[in-house]
Design a protein around this motif. Structure first.
Motif, PDB file in Angstrom:
ATOM      1  N   MET A   9      10.400   0.476  -4.350  1.00  0.00           N
ATOM      2  CA  MET A   9      10.476   1.837  -4.906  1.00  0.00           C
ATOM      3  C   MET A   9       9.263   2.619  -4.435  1.00  0.00           C
ATOM      4  O   MET A   9       8.315   2.045  -3.901  1.00  0.00           O
ATOM      5  CB  MET A   9      10.464   1.792  -6.440  1.00  0.00           C
ATOM      6  CG  MET A   9      11.619   1.056  -7.076  1.00  0.00           C
ATOM      7  SD  MET A   9      11.100   0.348  -8.663  1.00  0.00           S
ATOM      8  CE  MET A   9       9.936  -0.892  -8.128  1.00  0.00           C
ATOM      9  N   ALA A  10       9.284   3.915  -4.639  1.00  0.00           N
ATOM     10  CA  ALA A  10       8.125   4.744  -4.317  1.00  0.00           C
ATOM     11  C   ALA A  10       6.969   4.399  -5.256  1.00  0.00           C
ATOM     12  O   ALA A  10       7.181   3.925  -6.385  1.00  0.00           O
ATOM     13  CB  ALA A  10       8.485   6.224  -4.445  1.00  0.00           C
ATOM     14  N   ASN A  11       5.767   4.614  -4.800  1.00  0.00           N
ATOM     15  CA  ASN A  11       4.596   4.360  -5.639  1.00  0.00           C
ATOM     16  C   ASN A  11       4.673   5.177  -6.931  1.00  0.00           C
ATOM     17  O   ASN A  11       4.954   6.382  -6.908  1.00  0.00           O
ATOM     18  CB  ASN A  11       3.309   4.734  -4.882  1.00  0.00           C
ATOM     19  CG  ASN A  11       2.814   3.594  -4.025  1.00  0.00           C
ATOM     20  OD1 ASN A  11       2.921   2.427  -4.392  1.00  0.00           O
ATOM     21  ND2 ASN A  11       2.275   3.924  -2.861  1.00  0.00           N
ATOM     22  N   ARG A  71       0.822  -1.212   0.000  1.00  0.00           N
ATOM     23  CA  ARG A  71       0.000   0.000   0.000  1.00  0.00           C
ATOM     24  C   ARG A  71       0.857   1.263   0.000  1.00  0.00           C
ATOM     25  O   ARG A  71       0.441   2.301  -0.513  1.00  0.00           O
ATOM     26  CB  ARG A  71      -0.929   0.003   1.222  1.00  0.00           C
ATOM     27  CG  ARG A  71      -2.125  -0.932   1.106  1.00  0.00           C
ATOM     28  CD  ARG A  71      -3.120  -0.697   2.211  1.00  0.00           C
ATOM     29  NE  ARG A  71      -2.620  -1.153   3.505  1.00  0.00           N
ATOM     30  CZ  ARG A  71      -2.814  -2.371   3.991  1.00  0.00           C
ATOM     31  NH1 ARG A  71      -3.512  -3.255   3.290  1.00  0.00           N
ATOM     32  NH2 ARG A  71      -2.339  -2.709   5.174  1.00  0.00           N
ATOM     33  N   ARG A  72       2.046   1.166   0.552  1.00  0.00           N
ATOM     34  CA  ARG A  72       2.926   2.336   0.682  1.00  0.00           C
ATOM     35  C   ARG A  72       3.948   2.448  -0.443  1.00  0.00           C
ATOM     36  O   ARG A  72       4.414   3.540  -0.744  1.00  0.00           O
ATOM     37  CB  ARG A  72       3.676   2.274   2.015  1.00  0.00           C
ATOM     38  CG  ARG A  72       2.798   2.288   3.239  1.00  0.00           C
ATOM     39  CD  ARG A  72       3.601   1.864   4.466  1.00  0.00           C
ATOM     40  NE  ARG A  72       4.892   2.529   4.514  1.00  0.00           N
ATOM     41  CZ  ARG A  72       5.963   2.035   5.131  1.00  0.00           C
ATOM     42  NH1 ARG A  72       5.886   0.854   5.739  1.00  0.00           N
ATOM     43  NH2 ARG A  72       7.103   2.703   5.142  1.00  0.00           N
ATOM     44  N   LEU A  73       4.309   1.310  -1.052  1.00  0.00           N
ATOM     45  CA  LEU A  73       5.425   1.272  -1.986  1.00  0.00           C
ATOM     46  C   LEU A  73       5.080   0.443  -3.216  1.00  0.00           C
ATOM     47  O   LEU A  73       4.081  -0.290  -3.222  1.00  0.00           O
ATOM     48  CB  LEU A  73       6.663   0.681  -1.297  1.00  0.00           C
ATOM     49  CG  LEU A  73       7.180   1.391  -0.045  1.00  0.00           C
ATOM     50  CD1 LEU A  73       8.071   0.459   0.752  1.00  0.00           C
ATOM     51  CD2 LEU A  73       7.947   2.650  -0.428  1.00  0.00           C
ATOM     52  N   ASP A  74       5.928   0.540  -4.217  1.00  0.00           N
ATOM     53  CA  ASP A  74       5.884  -0.369  -5.362  1.00  0.00           C
ATOM     54  C   ASP A  74       7.039  -1.360  -5.236  1.00  0.00           C
ATOM     55  O   ASP A  74       8.095  -1.033  -4.671  1.00  0.00           O
ATOM     56  CB  ASP A  74       6.018   0.400  -6.685  1.00  0.00           C
ATOM     57  CG  ASP A  74       4.671   0.867  -7.212  1.00  0.00           C
ATOM     58  OD1 ASP A  74       3.639   0.381  -6.689  1.00  0.00           O
ATOM     59  OD2 ASP A  74       4.643   1.720  -8.110  1.00  0.00           O
ATOM     60  N   PHE A  75       6.851  -2.552  -5.802  1.00  0.00           N
ATOM     61  CA  PHE A  75       7.881  -3.585  -5.746  1.00  0.00           C
ATOM     62  C   PHE A  75       8.146  -4.129  -7.140  1.00  0.00           C
ATOM     63  O   PHE A  75       7.272  -4.114  -8.012  1.00  0.00           O
ATOM     64  CB  PHE A  75       7.455  -4.737  -4.825  1.00  0.00           C
ATOM     65  CG  PHE A  75       7.432  -4.367  -3.376  1.00  0.00           C
ATOM     66  CD1 PHE A  75       8.567  -4.509  -2.588  1.00  0.00           C
ATOM     67  CD2 PHE A  75       6.280  -3.865  -2.788  1.00  0.00           C
ATOM     68  CE1 PHE A  75       8.555  -4.163  -1.253  1.00  0.00           C
ATOM     69  CE2 PHE A  75       6.258  -3.521  -1.450  1.00  0.00           C
ATOM     70  CZ  PHE A  75       7.401  -3.664  -0.682  1.00  0.00           C
ATOM     71  N   THR A  76       9.355  -4.622  -7.328  1.00  0.00           N
ATOM     72  CA  THR A  76       9.718  -5.250  -8.587  1.00  0.00           C
ATOM     73  C   THR A  76       9.194  -6.680  -8.623  1.00  0.00           C
ATOM     74  O   THR A  76       8.510  -7.137  -7.710  1.00  0.00           O
ATOM     75  CB  THR A  76      11.245  -5.286  -8.744  1.00  0.00           C
ATOM     76  OG1 THR A  76      11.797  -6.086  -7.674  1.00  0.00           O
ATOM     77  CG2 THR A  76      11.837  -3.900  -8.702  1.00  0.00           C
ATOM     78  N   GLN A  77       9.549  -7.375  -9.701  1.00  0.00           N
ATOM     79  CA  GLN A  77       9.329  -8.808  -9.762  1.00  0.00           C
ATOM     80  C   GLN A  77       9.999  -9.488  -8.554  1.00  0.00           C
ATOM     81  O   GLN A  77      11.045  -9.021  -8.095  1.00  0.00           O
ATOM     82  CB  GLN A  77       9.931  -9.388 -11.046  1.00  0.00           C
ATOM     83  CG  GLN A  77       9.245  -8.959 -12.318  1.00  0.00           C
ATOM     84  CD  GLN A  77       7.932  -9.682 -12.517  1.00  0.00           C
ATOM     85  OE1 GLN A  77       7.775 -10.819 -12.111  1.00  0.00           O
ATOM     86  NE2 GLN A  77       6.984  -9.021 -13.155  1.00  0.00           N
ATOM     87  N   PRO A  78       9.426 -10.567  -8.014  1.00  0.00           N
ATOM     88  CA  PRO A  78      10.094 -11.272  -6.906  1.00  0.00           C
ATOM     89  C   PRO A  78      11.470 -11.766  -7.337  1.00  0.00           C
ATOM     90  O   PRO A  78      11.626 -12.360  -8.401  1.00  0.00           O
ATOM     91  CB  PRO A  78       9.152 -12.434  -6.606  1.00  0.00           C
ATOM     92  CG  PRO A  78       7.826 -12.005  -7.134  1.00  0.00           C
ATOM     93  CD  PRO A  78       8.113 -11.162  -8.336  1.00  0.00           C
ATOM     94  N   MET A  79      12.467 -11.498  -6.516  1.00  0.00           N
ATOM     95  CA  MET A  79      13.821 -11.965  -6.795  1.00  0.00           C
ATOM     96  C   MET A  79      14.132 -13.274  -6.084  1.00  0.00           C
ATOM     97  O   MET A  79      15.070 -13.986  -6.448  1.00  0.00           O
ATOM     98  CB  MET A  79      14.843 -10.917  -6.354  1.00  0.00           C
ATOM     99  CG  MET A  79      14.686 -10.463  -4.918  1.00  0.00           C
ATOM    100  SD  MET A  79      16.089  -9.536  -4.274  1.00  0.00           S
ATOM    101  CE  MET A  79      17.254 -10.856  -4.009  1.00  0.00           C
TER     102      MET A  79
END
Length: 353
Positions: free
Chosen positions: A318-320, A97-105
């Motif tokens: 990363m930031a949203n 809800r607070r951040l963006d994430f990449t593909q699971p590493m």
């Protein structure tokens, strides 16, 4: 004239784009082996190596900025003081809800670390010298001493041959008599002759049956309870033991959600130390991190249970709405399926992954 202005605008825009592109990214990182840690003055680990490969493929310049805790690092990204956060960052609903994430590493999750308890006669001896056992022995000794004192007071004048002498000798004889009577050994070397002494002896014989039964139950309870409390087989055992977690992590959040109280620690290093010296009975944290740290320490008195309490994915944060997400995902999708990356994981995790 218009053409000149247009050309000037194009040149300015190109120069601005070049400047923006050349600005190095600020990459937040914290110590969390084997994903990120400092060695010989440089950062290393699974996440660090992956970031280096991603940055090279995407053409990013960057500088690493260390942080002391995971909440501090994620807050820096959320507030724009850092562009990306790397390390052992698990993806949770609250963080999404607070951040963006990449593909699971990497995929693993929360595990439970606990001490390897000694077994067999070593464990039994240790339990026999527990405080509960020693307190039961002390209570029994006080009862024997009280009965011995009473029989001495009743017998010392009319039976000086068996309970006479100094107060120390008389009470000692009374203590001996109360002990052999309670255990039904009854050597017969001492016996009361007064009416009061014999009445006390009769009562003590019956009371001894109850006393011996209670003492035996106390010993059995002490040994059994200690043995049970030393065995942690899964999440269901956590409410009855002392649990540690690193504050602000998914482990502490999971325990709070389960209603399980825990002792907060600032990092895994201190929490693992507390576990190994017996300050706590279990630690809930990232399973691969705890396994790596125990292996590096050569610890033989602690282990991570094979079953995860919750599966999680690890990713870069990363930031949203960050424009970096698409480029990072494209680079990661090209790197993660390769044998080269599998070799990196094997180097850090071996057969534990």
């Amino acid at each position: 004239m218009n053409c000149r202005i247009l050309a000037l605008v194009v040149v300015c825009l190109w120069g601005l784009a070049s400047t923006v592109q050349a600005a190095p990214l600020t990459v937040a990182v914290k110590t969390s082996p084997p994903f990120s840690y400092q060695q010989a003055g440089r950062w290393d680990g699974i996440s660090v190596e992956l970031w280096e490969k991603v940055a090279k493929k995407a053409g990013f310049k960057y500088r690493l900025r260390p942080y002391g805790s995971l909440p501090e690092m994620l807050a820096a990204v959320e507030q724009g003081r850092a562009d990306v956060a790397i390390g052992a960052i698990s993806v949770t609903a609250e963080r999404e809800r607070r951040l963006d994430f990449t593909q699971p590493m990497f995929r693993a999750g929360l595990g439970i670390a606990t001490r390897n308890e000694a077994s067999g006669w070593v464990s039994t001896l240790r339990n026999l010298f527990s405080w509960k056992f020693l307190s039961a022995v002390l209570a029994l000794m006080l009862v024997l001493l009280l009965v011995g004192l009473l029989v001495w007071l009743l017998e010392r004048r009319k039976n000086p041959q068996q309970f006479g002498g100094s107060a120390k000798q008389g009470i000692g004889s009374g203590f001996w008599w109360s002990a052999v009577t309670m255990t039904t050994v009854g050597y017969g070397d001492k016996s009361p002759v007064t009416a009061g002494g014999r009445l006390l002896g009769l009562v003590w014989m019956f009371v001894s049956i109850i006393t011996i039964s209670g003492f035996t139950a106390a010993i059995a309870s002490s040994v059994t309870l200690n043995e049970l409390q030393s065995q942690i087989n899964g999440a269901a055992d956590l409410p009855r033991v002392k649990v540690a977690a690193v504050e602000g992590t998914s482990g502490s959040n999971w325990l709070a959600g389960q209603g399980t109280s825990f002792v907060p620690y600032p990092n895994n290093q201190q929490a693992l130390r507390a576990l190994m010296i017996g300050e706590v009975d279990a630690l809930v944290s990232d399973a691969p991190v705890m396994r790596y740290m125990l292996r590096e320490r050569g610890a033989t008195n602690a282990m991570v249970l094979p079953k995860l309490v919750r599966e999680e994915s690890y990713a870069f944060a990363m930031a949203n709405g960050s424009p970096l997400r698409e480029q990072l995902n494209q680079s990661m999708l090209e790197i993660l399926p390769t044998q080269e990356w599998r070799a990196v994981l094997n180097r850090y995790l071996g057969a534990e992954q």
